[in-house]
Write a protein that holds these residues in place. Structure first.
Motif, PDB file in Angstrom:
ATOM      1  N   GLY A  63     132.287 -62.645  69.823  1.00 59.32           N
ATOM      2  CA  GLY A  63     131.764 -63.281  68.619  1.00 59.32           C
ATOM      3  C   GLY A  63     130.877 -62.336  67.822  1.00 59.32           C
ATOM      4  O   GLY A  63     130.940 -62.302  66.588  1.00 59.32           O
ATOM      5  N   THR A  64     130.062 -61.564  68.522  1.00 57.56           N
ATOM      6  CA  THR A  64     129.223 -60.576  67.837  1.00 57.56           C
ATOM      7  C   THR A  64     130.078 -59.507  67.178  1.00 57.56           C
ATOM      8  O   THR A  64     129.799 -59.072  66.049  1.00 57.56           O
ATOM      9  N   MET A  65     131.137 -59.066  67.880  1.00 54.99           N
ATOM     10  CA  MET A  65     132.034 -58.065  67.311  1.00 54.99           C
ATOM     11  C   MET A  65     132.698 -58.589  66.043  1.00 54.99           C
ATOM     12  O   MET A  65     132.791 -57.875  65.036  1.00 54.99           O
ATOM     13  N   LEU A  66     133.139 -59.836  66.067  1.00 56.95           N
ATOM     14  CA  LEU A  66     133.743 -60.428  64.877  1.00 56.95           C
ATOM     15  C   LEU A  66     132.731 -60.572  63.746  1.00 56.95           C
ATOM     16  O   LEU A  66     133.066 -60.395  62.567  1.00 56.95           O
ATOM     17  N   ALA A  67     131.481 -60.881  64.106  1.00 60.29           N
ATOM     18  CA  ALA A  67     130.438 -60.994  63.090  1.00 60.29           C
ATOM     19  C   ALA A  67     130.181 -59.648  62.413  1.00 60.29           C
ATOM     20  O   ALA A  67     129.947 -59.582  61.207  1.00 60.29           O
ATOM     21  N   LEU A  68     130.247 -58.575  63.199  1.00 56.44           N
ATOM     22  CA  LEU A  68     129.993 -57.247  62.649  1.00 56.44           C
ATOM     23  C   LEU A  68     131.169 -56.715  61.836  1.00 56.44           C
ATOM     24  O   LEU A  68     131.015 -55.734  61.103  1.00 56.44           O
ATOM     25  N   THR A  69     132.323 -57.338  61.965  1.00 57.69           N
ATOM     26  CA  THR A  69     133.501 -56.873  61.225  1.00 57.69           C
ATOM     27  C   THR A  69     133.889 -57.865  60.132  1.00 57.69           C
ATOM     28  O   THR A  69     133.702 -57.584  58.943  1.00 57.69           O
ATOM     29  N   ALA A  70     134.406 -59.018  60.530  1.00 53.42           N
ATOM     30  CA  ALA A  70     134.912 -59.978  59.544  1.00 53.42           C
ATOM     31  C   ALA A  70     133.787 -60.618  58.734  1.00 53.42           C
ATOM     32  O   ALA A  70     133.866 -60.722  57.499  1.00 53.42           O
ATOM     33  N   VAL A  71     132.724 -61.063  59.410  1.00 56.53           N
ATOM     34  CA  VAL A  71     131.655 -61.787  58.710  1.00 56.53           C
ATOM     35  C   VAL A  71     130.906 -60.864  57.754  1.00 56.53           C
ATOM     36  O   VAL A  71     130.596 -61.248  56.618  1.00 56.53           O
ATOM     37  N   LEU A  76     130.521 -61.393  53.787  1.00 58.07           N
ATOM     38  CA  LEU A  76     129.204 -61.475  53.150  1.00 58.07           C
ATOM     39  C   LEU A  76     129.023 -60.397  52.096  1.00 58.07           C
ATOM     40  O   LEU A  76     128.378 -60.626  51.066  1.00 58.07           O
ATOM     41  N   SER A  77     129.595 -59.229  52.341  1.00 58.48           N
ATOM     42  CA  SER A  77     129.501 -58.157  51.352  1.00 58.48           C
ATOM     43  C   SER A  77     130.204 -58.539  50.054  1.00 58.48           C
ATOM     44  O   SER A  77     129.655 -58.381  48.955  1.00 58.48           O
ATOM     45  N   TRP A 136     125.477 -55.230  53.917  1.00 60.67           N
ATOM     46  CA  TRP A 136     126.553 -55.826  54.716  1.00 60.67           C
ATOM     47  C   TRP A 136     127.759 -54.902  54.797  1.00 60.67           C
ATOM     48  O   TRP A 136     128.386 -54.782  55.850  1.00 60.67           O
ATOM     49  N   ALA A 137     128.072 -54.218  53.714  1.00 59.37           N
ATOM     50  CA  ALA A 137     129.197 -53.279  53.741  1.00 59.37           C
ATOM     51  C   ALA A 137     128.883 -52.063  54.596  1.00 59.37           C
ATOM     52  O   ALA A 137     129.769 -51.517  55.267  1.00 59.37           O
TER      53      ALA A 137
END
Length: 283
Positions: A186-194, A198-199, A221-222
């Motif tokens: 979930g953290t990995m997905l947050a750092l990539t997709a989320v 957000l960017s 975010w980007a």
């Protein structure tokens, strides 16, 4: 001096991991899949008489495309395999009821956490390094410098350490391996997709405003999105596109380096502090 800096946990984990035939079978299939892709790409590009290529060889643009695809394959490897290698490092010991015995040894919490983390990272690092001969094929056709390859290797190492540290932290905080693995993914997905979403979202809010101005949050975010940073490292011009969107000209790689280094330090610190606290709470 050797006793001071030795880490029996690390040595034991490395021996167990690298003596297992499954580890090398996994590397074999990974390299075989990458080799098939690379040689398939080379075959198609050198046999198709596409306009401007002349056939029979790759031009520098096609060589760069191959390098870019290989880089994103390696990125996917880092993002999706690292959580599986680290999220069960401590929780699996707890589930097997061997963590109590490990804590009664003379090893400090720092040595235990660092040994578990580095042993998992070492296997993934071996997979990345073993693919260097495949990477080196692009040098035959130009378009890529050795400095770019070295930069990508450093980037992969930093990203692997960051995600691995998060996995070890959740493995220490959460008793069940399955739940720790879900939290890490979930953290990995947050750092990539989320972060990507957000960017774009925060940048669009700036454009939708009455007076479009700099958007620091969109730039932030980007800058912590692994895919965006890869694109900026491969093609510096993409960083200019991001600067035009957000109005911020600060290099994204600096923010990425600071953020993920801080994430590594914070995750390891929490894991070290909570390792024996959780055991005092009872098994």
């Amino acid at each position: 001096m050797n006793t001071k800096f030795s880490n029996p946990v690390l040595m034991k984990e490395i021996k167990l991991r690298f003596r297992s035939p499954k580890s090398f079978v996994g590397i074999l299939f990974y390299l075989a899949a990458m080799s098939l892709f690379v040689f398939g790409f080379l075959y198609l590009m050198t046999t198709l008489d596409a306009p401007g290529t002349g056939g029979g060889f790759l031009n520098t643009e096609e060589s760069f495309i191959l390098f870019t695809i290989l880089t994103y394959i390696q990125l996917a490897l880092v993002l999706f395999i690292t959580p599986g290698l680290t999220a069960g490092s401590i929780s699996s010991e707890r589930e097997k009821q061997t963590l109590n015995m490990l804590l009664t040894t003379t090893q400090t919490s720092y040595q235990i956490i660092l040994g578990k983390l580095l042993s998992s990272i070492a296997f993934l690092a071996l997979m990345i390094v073993s693919s260097l001969p495949i990477y080196s094929l692009v040098f035959l056709f130009g378009g890529i410098s050795p400095a770019q390859l070295a930069l990508m290797l450093f980037y992969f190492l930093l990203t692997t350490l960051a995600i691995g540290s998060v996995g070890v932290m959740f493995s220490t905080l959460i008793r069940k391996t399955a739940v720790a693995m879900i939290a890490t993914y979930g953290t990995m997905l947050a750092l990539t997709a989320v972060t990507g979403f957000l960017s774009v979202f925060t940048a669009s809010l700036g454009f939708a405003g009455s007076s479009a101005g700099p958007s620091p949050m969109a730039h932030f975010w980007a800058s912590i999105n692994p895919a965006v940073v890869v694109a900026s490292l491969l093609s510096p011009g993409s960083g200019n596109i991001l600067s035009d969107m957000t109005g911020i000209e600060f290099p994204v790689w600096i923010i990425y380096l600071i953020f993920y280094t801080s994430l590594i330090i914070l995750s390891v610190f929490i894991a070290v502090k909570k390792l024996r606290v959780n055991m005092k709470a009872g098994n």
